[in-house]
Design an enzyme around this catalytic site. Structure first.
Site, mmCIF file in Angstrom:
data_model
loop_
_atom_site.group_PDB
_atom_site.id
_atom_site.type_symbol
_atom_site.label_atom_id
_atom_site.label_comp_id
_atom_site.label_asym_id
_atom_site.label_seq_id
_atom_site.Cartn_x
_atom_site.Cartn_y
_atom_site.Cartn_z
ATOM 1 N N ASP A 1 40.816 43.068 39.397
ATOM 2 C CA ASP A 1 40.977 42.349 40.667
ATOM 3 C C ASP A 1 39.872 41.302 40.815
ATOM 4 O O ASP A 1 38.812 41.409 40.193
ATOM 5 C CB ASP A 1 40.884 43.325 41.846
ATOM 6 C CG ASP A 1 41.979 44.376 41.818
ATOM 7 O OD1 ASP A 1 43.029 44.113 41.212
ATOM 8 O OD2 ASP A 1 41.769 45.460 42.411
HETATM 9 N N1 URA Z 1 41.575 49.542 39.596
HETATM 10 C C1 URA Z 1 41.542 48.727 40.668
HETATM 11 O O1 URA Z 1 41.775 49.136 41.786
HETATM 12 N N2 URA Z 1 41.227 47.431 40.459
HETATM 13 C C2 URA Z 1 40.939 46.918 39.248
HETATM 14 O O2 URA Z 1 40.647 45.745 39.119
HETATM 15 C C3 URA Z 1 40.971 47.794 38.134
HETATM 16 C C4 URA Z 1 41.303 49.093 38.345
#
Ligand code: URA
Length: 248
Positions: free
Chosen positions: A112
């Protein structure tokens, strides 16, 4: 992902820069300075074409160099950029790479925009596909900082037996290691959208920071500042291919 292998008869300068041996300008300077030999002969024209198959021996200053068919990078993804090669609204991880390399790799899975840590980018589409596929169950380990009650042995048990998310999705068993107030290490084997955040939310807490520290056999290189990248070593590359039963 499209398999980004060498074009037929690629130029020498492109081979060298695409193999991570310097920017296009740097490798052209090396070639023009007579420091590059191809099959034992000094070549001063950066535009010299090399055959796609049966690449000849290439040396820089007398040392053999490895021309890579595929390159693989470990990037320390910073917060604030998206895991994409282009995006109309946000900076991307591609913006952190030199142009010579940008067209030769794509990210494996995604982090993310606010999540930091180890992001693998590869030019090998088959490798990328397997690493991202739930079938191969490649471990991903995150350092999770959270708001909420401390994790207990009961939470460890729930994560290891398969947590159920708010939308009813049953997660695969995950390894949770509580590390003191508001901190835990979580290893998962799947990678759905917001997987870790949703798992922590389902446990009655909320993630305040998330760092990916490991993926399969790779560990985030501590010497990489956020935004920096490096090529994988031969050892790391071999371990990565072996993880998903591919020959390197
Ligand atoms: N889990 C999440 O919530 N976000 C990420 O970027 C990777 C794993």
């Amino acid at each position: 992902m499209r398999d980004r292998c060498y074009n037929r008869n690629m130029r020498l300068d492109r081979h060298l820069s695409a193999s991570g041996l310097g920017t296009r300008t740097q490798v052209r300077d090396l070639i023009r300075a007579g420091r590059v030999r191809v099959a034992g002969v000094v070549v001063r024209d950066p535009g010299t074409r090399l055959p796609d198959r049966d690449l000849p021996l290439v040396e820089i200053d007398g040392a053999e160099v490895s021309l890579r068919r595929h390159i693989h990078l470990m990037l320390h993804k910073p917060a604030g950029c998206v895991t994409a090669m282009e995006d109309p609204r946000h900076p991307t991880v591609a913006d952190l790479l030199p142009t010579e390399i940008r067209g030769r790799v794509a990210p494996v899975g995604r982090l993310d925009i606010d999540v930091t840590g180890l992001l693998l980018l590869t030019g090998d589409g088959v490798l990328a596909h397997r690493l991202a596929s739930p079938k191969w169950e490649v471990d991903k380990t995150y350092r999770v900082t959270y708001d909420g009650p401390d994790m207990t042995d009961a939470d460890v048990e729930v994560f290891s037996s398969g947590l159920t998310l708010a939308d009813g999705t049953l997660c695969r068993p995950a390894r949770l290691v509580p590390c003191g107030p508001g901190l835990a290490i979580l290893t998962i084997h799947e990678g759905r959208f917001h997987q870790v955040k949703n798992m922590i939310r389902a446990s009655g807490r909320s993630v305040t920071a998330l760092v990916r520290e490991r993926m399969g056999p790779l560990t985030l290189d501590e010497s990489l500042a956020p935004g920096a990248y490096r090529l994988l070593t031969e050892k790391e590359t071999a371990a990565l291919y072996a993880t998903v039963s591919l020959n390197h």
